[in-house]
Design a protein around this motif. Sequence first.
Motif: not given
Length: 205
Positions: A32, A95, A100-101, A104-105, A109-110, A113, A117
């Motif tokens: 990741y 990733a 996943v993107e 994130r958008l 949080s990390h 994800i 995800e």
Amino acid sequence: MIFGFRVSLLLVAGVLIVAVPIGGGLGLLAGYFSGKIEAVITGFTNVMLAIPPLVMALAVGNVLTPSLTNAMIAIALLWWTWHARLVYRVSKSVAAEDFVEAARLAGASHWHILTREILPNCIAVISVKTTLDAAFIILFGATLSFLGLGVQPPTPDLGTMVADGRQFLPERWWGVLAPGLAIFYATLGFNLLGDGLRDMFDVEV
């Protein structure tokens, strides 16, 4: 023989309980995150992969007192590397996916994800790899016990039974054949289970 199987299964459980979370966690982080984290984890994993597992197990077995616990430690020291490499490859691919993107958008949080995800998409390959590993761990444990560096008498172990039975060859051949067949069928069973899971999940390990 039944008690010998119990020791082998305890060894499998002990090694995989340690190796799978460590290797899977490091593989997730490396897949990741890019940059230094990925370089450090993959570099360390490659260095550990260069060490033959049996040689490491023999070295640890010579240093520590031979026992079931120490056999678990000896095998688990390098077994996590295979899971780290596998999960890294899968998580690196996942990733890069659009969902996943999108997470994130959306401000996820990390941790969200990684666990919600990416990790669910790695469960299939981890399950197959874990099942196949069980067969190899049984062989490793039997090898250590055969060499006198694993489980010690009077605890029954299949590898120790083979080592003891060879002293009475060829007259009492069943003393080697019976535990040898037990090891064979145990490893065959786990391999067939792993192949079945691989076909069901349609993944490559």
